[in-house]
Design a protein around this motif. Structure first.
Motif, PDB file in Angstrom:
ATOM      1  N   ARG A  63       0.829  -1.202   0.000  1.00 13.61           N
ATOM      2  CA  ARG A  63       0.000   0.000   0.000  1.00 13.61           C
ATOM      3  C   ARG A  63       0.870   1.261   0.000  1.00 13.61           C
ATOM      4  N   ARG A  64       1.871   1.254   0.865  1.00 16.48           N
ATOM      5  CA  ARG A  64       2.739   2.439   0.980  1.00 16.48           C
ATOM      6  C   ARG A  64       3.382   2.752  -0.378  1.00 16.48           C
ATOM      7  N   ARG A  65       3.818   1.690  -1.069  1.00 13.97           N
ATOM      8  CA  ARG A  65       4.460   1.880  -2.367  1.00 13.97           C
ATOM      9  C   ARG A  65       3.520   2.536  -3.367  1.00 13.97           C
ATOM     10  N   ALA A  94       2.825  11.392  -3.874  1.00 12.48           N
ATOM     11  CA  ALA A  94       2.476  12.718  -3.348  1.00 12.48           C
ATOM     12  C   ALA A  94       3.573  13.295  -2.452  1.00 12.48           C
ATOM     13  N   PHE A  95       4.531  12.431  -2.043  1.00 12.11           N
ATOM     14  CA  PHE A  95       5.563  12.881  -1.100  1.00 12.11           C
ATOM     15  C   PHE A  95       6.919  13.124  -1.754  1.00 12.11           C
ATOM     16  N   SER A  96       6.958  13.098  -3.075  1.00  8.91           N
ATOM     17  CA  SER A  96       8.241  13.373  -3.739  1.00  8.91           C
ATOM     18  C   SER A  96       8.634  14.813  -3.414  1.00  8.91           C
ATOM     19  N   GLU A 141      -2.327  17.810  13.558  1.00  7.07           N
ATOM     20  CA  GLU A 141      -2.034  17.948  14.992  1.00  7.07           C
ATOM     21  C   GLU A 141      -0.536  17.854  15.253  1.00  7.07           C
ATOM     22  N   THR A 142       0.077  16.863  14.630  1.00  8.08           N
ATOM     23  CA  THR A 142       1.510  16.629  14.828  1.00  8.08           C
ATOM     24  C   THR A 142       2.336  17.873  14.494  1.00  8.08           C
ATOM     25  N   THR A 143       1.978  18.512  13.372  1.00  4.83           N
ATOM     26  CA  THR A 143       2.743  19.668  12.915  1.00  4.83           C
ATOM     27  C   THR A 143       2.430  20.896  13.762  1.00  4.83           C
ATOM     28  N   ALA A 144       1.155  21.057  14.124  1.00  2.50           N
ATOM     29  CA  ALA A 144       0.750  22.185  14.965  1.00  2.50           C
ATOM     30  C   ALA A 144       1.484  22.124  16.306  1.00  2.50           C
ATOM     31  N   GLY A 146      12.329   3.321  10.327  1.00  7.31           N
ATOM     32  CA  GLY A 146      12.148   2.060   9.603  1.00  7.31           C
ATOM     33  C   GLY A 146      11.026   2.142   8.584  1.00  7.31           C
ATOM     34  N   SER A 147      10.385   1.007   8.341  1.00  9.17           N
ATOM     35  CA  SER A 147       9.471   0.924   7.198  1.00  9.17           C
ATOM     36  C   SER A 147       8.192   1.737   7.389  1.00  9.17           C
ATOM     37  N   HIS A 148       7.875   2.102   8.620  1.00 12.62           N
ATOM     38  CA  HIS A 148       6.680   2.932   8.833  1.00 12.62           C
ATOM     39  C   HIS A 148       7.025   4.397   9.062  1.00 12.62           C
ATOM     40  N   GLN A 149       8.290   4.741   8.925  1.00  7.08           N
ATOM     41  CA  GLN A 149       8.654   6.112   9.284  1.00  7.08           C
ATOM     42  C   GLN A 149       7.740   7.116   8.590  1.00  7.08           C
ATOM     43  N   CYS A 150       7.434   8.166   9.301  1.00  2.00           N
ATOM     44  CA  CYS A 150       6.475   9.181   8.853  1.00  2.00           C
ATOM     45  C   CYS A 150       6.665   9.545   7.386  1.00  2.00           C
ATOM     46  N   MET A 151       5.592   9.412   6.608  1.00  2.00           N
ATOM     47  CA  MET A 151       5.675   9.769   5.190  1.00  2.00           C
ATOM     48  C   MET A 151       5.624  11.279   5.009  1.00  2.00           C
ATOM     49  N   GLY A 152       5.013  11.968   5.978  1.00  3.19           N
ATOM     50  CA  GLY A 152       4.799  13.415   5.828  1.00  3.19           C
ATOM     51  C   GLY A 152       5.872  14.261   6.483  1.00  3.19           C
ATOM     52  N   ASN A 209       8.657  15.552   5.673  1.00  2.00           N
ATOM     53  CA  ASN A 209       9.200  16.738   5.000  1.00  2.00           C
ATOM     54  C   ASN A 209       8.172  17.855   4.836  1.00  2.00           C
ATOM     55  N   LEU A 210       6.909  17.476   4.833  1.00  2.29           N
ATOM     56  CA  LEU A 210       5.864  18.505   4.829  1.00  2.29           C
ATOM     57  C   LEU A 210       5.821  19.193   6.202  1.00  2.29           C
ATOM     58  N   GLY A 211       5.885  18.399   7.259  1.00  2.00           N
ATOM     59  CA  GLY A 211       5.904  18.959   8.616  1.00  2.00           C
ATOM     60  C   GLY A 211       7.103  19.870   8.813  1.00  2.00           C
ATOM     61  N   ARG A 212       8.275  19.405   8.350  1.00  2.00           N
ATOM     62  CA  ARG A 212       9.496  20.211   8.484  1.00  2.00           C
ATOM     63  C   ARG A 212       9.364  21.526   7.727  1.00  2.00           C
ATOM     64  N   LEU A 220      13.856  10.216  17.076  1.00  2.00           N
ATOM     65  CA  LEU A 220      12.839   9.194  16.824  1.00  2.00           C
ATOM     66  C   LEU A 220      11.427   9.776  16.727  1.00  2.00           C
ATOM     67  N   THR A 221      11.332  11.091  16.624  1.00  2.09           N
ATOM     68  CA  THR A 221      10.023  11.750  16.639  1.00  2.09           C
ATOM     69  C   THR A 221       9.169  11.382  15.429  1.00  2.09           C
ATOM     70  N   PHE A 222       9.810  11.052  14.301  1.00  2.00           N
ATOM     71  CA  PHE A 222       9.053  10.587  13.128  1.00  2.00           C
ATOM     72  C   PHE A 222       9.007   9.064  13.064  1.00  2.00           C
TER      73      PHE A 222
HETATM   74  C1  HEM Z   1       3.582   7.998  10.482  1.00  2.00           C
HETATM   75  C2  HEM Z   1       5.039  11.576  13.432  1.00  2.00           C
HETATM   76  C3  HEM Z   1       3.547  14.889  10.175  1.00  2.00           C
HETATM   77  C4  HEM Z   1       1.665  11.317   7.494  1.00  2.00           C
HETATM   78  C5  HEM Z   1       4.099   8.694  11.561  1.00  2.00           C
HETATM   79  C6  HEM Z   1       4.670   8.068  12.747  1.00  2.00           C
HETATM   80  C7  HEM Z   1       5.065   9.075  13.569  1.00  2.00           C
HETATM   81  C8  HEM Z   1       4.748  10.333  12.920  1.00  2.00           C
HETATM   82  C9  HEM Z   1       5.715   8.916  14.937  1.00  2.00           C
HETATM   83  C10 HEM Z   1       4.813   6.559  13.001  1.00  2.00           C
HETATM   84  C11 HEM Z   1       6.169   6.131  12.491  1.00  2.00           C
HETATM   85  C12 HEM Z   1       6.560   4.684  12.728  1.00  2.00           C
HETATM   86  O1  HEM Z   1       5.734   3.841  13.088  1.00  2.00           O
HETATM   87  O2  HEM Z   1       7.772   4.381  12.550  1.00  2.00           O
HETATM   88  C13 HEM Z   1       4.801  12.795  12.777  1.00  2.00           C
HETATM   89  C14 HEM Z   1       5.251  14.095  13.245  1.00  2.00           C
HETATM   90  C15 HEM Z   1       4.839  15.029  12.323  1.00  2.00           C
HETATM   91  C16 HEM Z   1       4.128  14.303  11.281  1.00  2.00           C
HETATM   92  C17 HEM Z   1       6.030  14.339  14.530  1.00  2.00           C
HETATM   93  C18 HEM Z   1       5.024  16.519  12.289  1.00  2.00           C
HETATM   94  C19 HEM Z   1       5.950  17.193  12.899  1.00  2.00           C
HETATM   95  C20 HEM Z   1       2.875  14.222   9.179  1.00  2.00           C
HETATM   96  C21 HEM Z   1       2.248  14.839   8.038  1.00  2.00           C
HETATM   97  C22 HEM Z   1       1.691  13.816   7.302  1.00  2.00           C
HETATM   98  C23 HEM Z   1       2.009  12.571   7.962  1.00  2.00           C
HETATM   99  C24 HEM Z   1       2.226  16.319   7.744  1.00  2.00           C
HETATM  100  C25 HEM Z   1       0.916  13.833   6.017  1.00  2.00           C
HETATM  101  C26 HEM Z   1       0.894  14.698   5.118  1.00  2.00           C
HETATM  102  C27 HEM Z   1       2.054  10.114   8.057  1.00  2.00           C
HETATM  103  C28 HEM Z   1       1.749   8.816   7.482  1.00  2.00           C
HETATM  104  C29 HEM Z   1       2.299   7.853   8.337  1.00  2.00           C
HETATM  105  C30 HEM Z   1       2.933   8.595   9.431  1.00  2.00           C
HETATM  106  C31 HEM Z   1       0.968   8.547   6.214  1.00  2.00           C
HETATM  107  C32 HEM Z   1       2.236   6.334   8.200  1.00  2.00           C
HETATM  108  C33 HEM Z   1       3.441   5.775   7.477  1.00  2.00           C
HETATM  109  C34 HEM Z   1       3.483   4.263   7.439  1.00  2.00           C
HETATM  110  O3  HEM Z   1       3.019   3.602   8.364  1.00  2.00           O
HETATM  111  O4  HEM Z   1       4.009   3.724   6.443  1.00  2.00           O
HETATM  112  N1  HEM Z   1       4.164  10.072  11.692  1.00  2.00           N
HETATM  113  N2  HEM Z   1       4.135  12.967  11.594  1.00  2.00           N
HETATM  114  N3  HEM Z   1       2.715  12.863   9.100  1.00  2.00           N
HETATM  115  N4  HEM Z   1       2.781   9.951   9.201  1.00  2.00           N
HETATM  116 FE1  HEM Z   1       3.528  11.462  10.349  1.00  2.00          FE
END
Ligand code: HEM
Length: 426
Positions: free
Chosen positions: A109-111, A116-118, A258-261, A362-368, A370-373, A357-359
């Protein structure tokens, strides 16, 4: 008393409660004892194995087969009967998204959904972010005093998130309330009375997400990540499933804003409470990206994340039984001196801040990420340029009580409008 692995529970482990004041005020500090003495312990009050050291947390993130993410969005406090009834009335069915999906479904699914994240796709959002921040700044620049959370830190990331997703920018206040309900429902410990209220909010959010989704599915394809998902759902319904679409619609609105706010509010709080560092950023804006990264390490907006052991496994020398639930306190890992020198110091020149480790990792690392940054960077660029004389007001910070999402509910700042640089050089 014994932990589920048969080992004795230490008094500190027995007393640990993430809903107590110390963790709510400063999770990294609240777990200092654990980092130093007992880095993996069973918390009987939570029913989780708590992991506090950097290397152990990273090892867990690295192996998402042994450590399943399936419980990442589970209610940490089970629903009361009354709350359950409310959720059923709304036909609430939040299930797997990306963040809590196991392999091989997750990667497939992730692939499909990476485009949208390029870097180019994300850069295309930058002008809008800057315009939104500028408009919000215009509105307060002559005022001299503001709560930045209320004025813009929640609304700008929410607007950006909806734009990124292609979701109509309506009912913003309502979405903000829904997000709070979702956070409390997932990571909070609402009282029995609050449970029903929270369930109402979550139920309505579920319903709303479903309605918006149907509306978007009926339209011709527009721009945005949700439209990409709808399209993939048509092409590959077994990879991007129907329930995924609905669950994701709800979860991503929260994940993306919420995360970015909260991260932005944390960063401004940390930087403004060190005027010398703030002045340095005003003089050298090229330091802003590194400063934002260090703030994400020092005071991240996500402070703990969950995994479930799919088999008996040793973590940091402690045996966690099969099905053991794990709370990785990433905020604690980010303050582990074995990885970060003088970890409690905010050092914008730190060369390994990005290892935080805030994002996740590994394989689930936050996809967004760079948008948050990018959003944090633009907020800091605009404020350091237009209000370099900004000061943090003396105040008591409050936080929404929960294990994982953290940032001040208000951030009061002041400045002298007569000293605004824009005024002095017309
Ligand atoms: C996953 C944090 C912003 C989309 C995650 C995870 C964390 C996280 C901790 C779980 C990572 C893991 O299990 O290894 C944050 C923080 C953000 C942020 C701190 C802002 C400062 C965003 C934004 C988006 C986003 C802006 C979307 C546009 C996602 C998605 C996943 C994810 C889709 C799931 C990825 C996967 O499981 O393959 N994020 N996030 N995040 N985040 Fe973020």
């Amino acid at each position: 008393d014994l932990a589920p692995n048969g080992c004795p529970i230490s008094p500190r482990a027995a007393a640990f409660d993430p809903f107590d004041r110390p963790y709510q005020l400063d999770p990294a500090e609240a777990l200092r004892w654990s980092r130093e003495q007992e880095p993996v312990f069973y918390s009987p009050r939570l029913g989780y194995w708590v992991v506090s050291r950097y290397d152990d947390i990273k090892a867990i993130f690295r192996d998402n087969i042994t450590f399943s993410p399936s419980i990442a969005l589970e209610k940490i406090t089970p629903a009361s009967k009354e709350a359950q009834a409310v959720l059923e009335r709304y036909d609430y069915g939040m299930n797997r998204t990306l963040v809590n999906e196991d392999e091989p479904a997750h990667m497939a699914r992730r692939r499909e959904l990476l485009e949208a994240f390029s870097p180019e796709a994300l850069e295309a959002h930058a002008p809008m972010v800057r315009r939104l921040v500028r408009e919000k700044l215009d509105a307060i620049v002559d005022r001299g005093r503001a709560d930045l959370v209320d004025e813009m830190f929640w609304e700008v990331p929410l607007t950006v998130a909806l734009h990124f997703l292609g979701v109509p920018e309506e009912d913003m206040e309502q979405l903000r309330r829904f997000s709070v309900a979702h956070t409390l429902n997932t990571w909070g410990r609402p009282s029995p009375e609050q449970q029903v209220e929270v369930a109402e909010g979550v139920g309505k959010f579920w319903q709303y997400s479903g309605e918006v989704l149907v509306k978007m599915q009926r339209q011709t394809r527009g721009k945005g990540w949700m439209y990409d998902m709808i399209e993939k759902n048509r092409q590959k319904p077994d990879v991007v499933t129907d329930n995924y679409l609905h669950s994701m619609m709800m979860a991503i609105i929260v994940a993306a804003h919420e995360t970015t706010a909260l991260a932005t509010a944390n960063a401004f709080r940390q930087l403004l409470s060190r005027p010398a560092v703030w002045d340095e950023l005003c003089d050298n804006p090229e330091l802003i990206p590194a400063a934002a990264e260090e703030c994400l390490r020092h005071s991240g907006s996500v402070v703990a994340w969950r995994r479930r052991a799919t088999r008996e496994v040793a973590v940091g020398g402690v045996t966690i039984p099969e099905d053991g639930k794990i709370l990785m306190v990433t905020a604690s890992g980010n303050h582990d001196p074995s990885h970060f020198e003088n970890p409690d110091e905010l050092d914008i020149y730190r060369d390994n801040a990005v290892d935080h480790l805030t994002f996740g990792y590994g394989s689930h690392q936050c996809m967004g990420k760079n948008l948050g940054r990018m959003e944090m960077r633009i907020f800091l660029e605009e404020f350091t340029r237009r209000l370099p004389h900004l000061e943090l007001e003396e105040q008591e910070f409050t936080f929404l009580p929960n294990t994982s999402f953290r940032g001040p509910e208000a951030l009061w700042v002041r400045w002298d409008p007569a000293k605004n640089p824009e005024r002095q050089d017309p």
